[in-house]
Design a protein around this motif. Structure first.
Motif, short mmCIF file in Angstrom:
data_model
loop_
_atom_site.label_atom_id
_atom_site.label_comp_id
_atom_site.label_asym_id
_atom_site.label_seq_id
_atom_site.Cartn_x
_atom_site.Cartn_y
_atom_site.Cartn_z
N ILE A 19 -1.38 5.34 -20.62
CA ILE A 19 -0.72 4.48 -19.63
C ILE A 19 0.74 4.39 -20.04
N THR A 20 1.63 4.84 -19.16
CA THR A 20 3.04 4.93 -19.50
C THR A 20 3.85 3.71 -19.08
N GLY A 21 3.27 2.87 -18.24
CA GLY A 21 3.99 1.67 -17.83
C GLY A 21 3.16 0.79 -16.91
N ILE A 22 3.42 -0.51 -16.97
CA ILE A 22 2.77 -1.49 -16.09
C ILE A 22 3.86 -2.38 -15.52
N ARG A 23 3.92 -2.47 -14.20
CA ARG A 23 4.94 -3.33 -13.61
C ARG A 23 4.38 -4.12 -12.44
N SER A 24 4.90 -5.31 -12.30
CA SER A 24 4.45 -6.19 -11.23
C SER A 24 4.98 -5.71 -9.89
N VAL A 25 4.11 -5.78 -8.87
CA VAL A 25 4.52 -5.47 -7.51
C VAL A 25 4.06 -6.60 -6.61
N GLY A 26 4.56 -6.63 -5.38
CA GLY A 26 4.20 -7.71 -4.47
C GLY A 26 2.71 -7.71 -4.20
N GLY A 27 2.07 -8.87 -4.39
CA GLY A 27 0.64 -8.95 -4.16
C GLY A 27 0.22 -10.10 -3.27
N GLY A 28 1.17 -10.73 -2.62
CA GLY A 28 0.83 -11.85 -1.76
C GLY A 28 0.69 -13.14 -2.54
N CYS A 29 0.17 -14.16 -1.88
CA CYS A 29 0.12 -15.49 -2.51
C CYS A 29 -1.22 -15.78 -3.15
N ILE A 30 -2.20 -14.88 -3.02
CA ILE A 30 -3.54 -15.15 -3.53
C ILE A 30 -3.78 -14.44 -4.86
N ASN A 31 -3.35 -13.20 -4.97
CA ASN A 31 -3.64 -12.38 -6.14
C ASN A 31 -2.36 -11.91 -6.83
N ARG A 32 -2.51 -11.53 -8.11
CA ARG A 32 -1.45 -10.83 -8.81
C ARG A 32 -1.66 -9.34 -8.63
N ALA A 33 -0.57 -8.59 -8.54
CA ALA A 33 -0.67 -7.15 -8.33
C ALA A 33 0.24 -6.41 -9.29
N ASN A 34 -0.29 -5.31 -9.84
CA ASN A 34 0.47 -4.50 -10.78
C ASN A 34 0.28 -3.01 -10.49
N ARG A 35 1.31 -2.27 -10.77
CA ARG A 35 1.25 -0.81 -10.72
C ARG A 35 1.08 -0.29 -12.15
N TYR A 36 0.04 0.49 -12.36
CA TYR A 36 -0.20 1.13 -13.66
C TYR A 36 0.21 2.60 -13.53
N ASP A 37 1.24 2.99 -14.26
CA ASP A 37 1.66 4.39 -14.27
C ASP A 37 1.00 5.11 -15.44
N THR A 38 0.45 6.30 -15.17
CA THR A 38 -0.25 7.07 -16.20
C THR A 38 0.09 8.55 -16.07
N ASP A 39 -0.38 9.33 -17.03
CA ASP A 39 -0.17 10.77 -16.95
C ASP A 39 -1.10 11.42 -15.91
N ALA A 40 -1.98 10.64 -15.30
CA ALA A 40 -2.86 11.13 -14.24
C ALA A 40 -2.45 10.56 -12.88
N GLY A 41 -1.26 9.98 -12.81
CA GLY A 41 -0.80 9.35 -11.57
C GLY A 41 -0.78 7.83 -11.70
N SER A 42 -0.52 7.16 -10.60
CA SER A 42 -0.41 5.69 -10.60
C SER A 42 -1.62 5.05 -9.94
N PHE A 43 -1.92 3.82 -10.38
CA PHE A 43 -3.02 3.04 -9.83
C PHE A 43 -2.46 1.67 -9.43
N PHE A 44 -3.04 1.12 -8.37
CA PHE A 44 -2.68 -0.22 -7.91
C PHE A 44 -3.81 -1.16 -8.32
N VAL A 45 -3.46 -2.24 -9.01
CA VAL A 45 -4.46 -3.16 -9.55
C VAL A 45 -4.16 -4.58 -9.12
N LYS A 46 -5.13 -5.22 -8.49
CA LYS A 46 -5.02 -6.64 -8.15
C LYS A 46 -5.96 -7.44 -9.02
N THR A 47 -5.49 -8.58 -9.48
CA THR A 47 -6.32 -9.47 -10.29
C THR A 47 -6.25 -10.88 -9.75
#
Length: 311
Positions: A19-47
């Motif tokens: 995992i090369t980086g994790i950064r916060s992205v807009g996720g609305g008012c209910i959840n937190r959202a992050n972009r996980y950058d990796t050597d296999a591409g990026s993933f969008f994660v809501k928690t």
């Protein structure tokens, strides 16, 4: 899973080695959202640290159902699970958005293609309950659309309003517009009159269960880098396709959108008369979520239908 199930999934089933980086992205008012950058591409994660997995499970099932229609683009969901410290997460495809929301005529056509492809033989509803905003959305399978919409959409919102505000006036007016299930018959003295008076709204209309996004407003509409429309954060169920336009008052749909849509899914008689019946569900939900600022809009629609139906 260990202390970080998100990281563990990405580094195993996600096919990444780092995992090369994790950064916060807009996720609305209910959840937190992050972009996980990796050597296999990026993933969008809501928690969400305060709820269980059911909300994200409902979202994943909806995204999967829309994805399978091979029509309008949606992020593909990969994994839903529980966080070890409490709460839940969803991992999905990361889509790089373009600079604009894209061409409305393309969105209209793609959405209509989704509705056309997403036909259900089980009836109206969905395999799980989900949420509309943070409000529970009940999706119990029902064979009759008017019953489904009356009980599980308008009826449920009205019960919430009555519990929250004790608003008997709005409750008593709306019960004249649509028939509820047998549990309400003693309250709904005029239920039988209503059945007769509802007929003009649905005259000559073929209502088939079609896959709906369910919460299609401007915040859930975007486009990818190629300008193709993308829709997000669904509240999916199978319903009357016209119900998809219930959030049109804050979606910005214009003439090109509707023209393209109706080329694929032809407009049925009385569409304009039914439109506000579907808007009403979302006004009531906003009333329950955000307070009395939405009350007058809901009441205006109710009064218009009472005059139209002459009840």
């Amino acid at each position: 899973m260990g202390d970080d199930p998100i990281r563990e999934w990405i580094l195993s089933e996600g096919k990444a080695t780092q995992i090369t980086g994790i950064r916060s992205v807009g996720g609305g008012c209910i959840n937190r959202a992050n972009r996980y950058d990796t050597d296999a591409g990026s993933f969008f994660v809501k928690t969400n640290r305060s709820i269980g997995v059911s909300m994200f499970e409902g979202e994943a099932l909806g995204l999967d159902a829309m994805y399978e229609t091979r029509s309008v683009r949606v992020p593909k969901p990969f994994k839903v699970g529980s966080l070890p410290t409490g709460g839940s997460y969803i991992i999905m495809e990361y889509i790089e958005f373009g600079a604009s929301r894209g061409d409305q005529s393309v969105l209209g056509r793609k959405l209509a293609e989704m509705h056309k492809a997403g036909k259900c033989e089980k009836g109206f509803g969905f395999d799980v309950d989900n949420t509309i905003g943070s409000t529970p959305q009940i999706n119990t399978w029902t064979s009759n659309w008017i019953e489904f919409y009356g009980v599980h959409r308008l009826g449920y919102q009205l019960k919430l309003a009555r519990q929250q505000y004790g608003d008997s006036l709005i409750y008593e007016k709306v019960i004249l517009v649509i028939k509820f299930d047998q549990a309400f018959i003693n309250i709904l003295v005029k239920g039988q009159r209503l059945v007769k008076n509802m007929a003009p709204l649905f005259e000559d209309v073929v209502i088939e269960p079609r896959l709906l996004h369910g919460d299609l407003w401007s915040g859930n509409i975007s486009s990818d880098k190629n300008g193709e429309p993308v829709i997000l954060d669904p509240a999916c169920y199978y319903g009357h396709n016209e119900a998809e336009f219930g959030m049109s008052w804050c979606a910005g749909f214009g003439g090109p959108f509707y023209s393209s849509y109706f080329e694929v899914m032809p407009k049925q008689p009385g569409f304009e008369k039914r439109r506000d019946l579907y808007v009403l569900y979302h006004y009531l939900n906003h009333y329950n979520l955000f307070g009395s600022g939405y009350r007058s809009s809901a009441m205006s629609i109710i009064d218009d239908y009472l005059r139209m139906l002459k009840v």
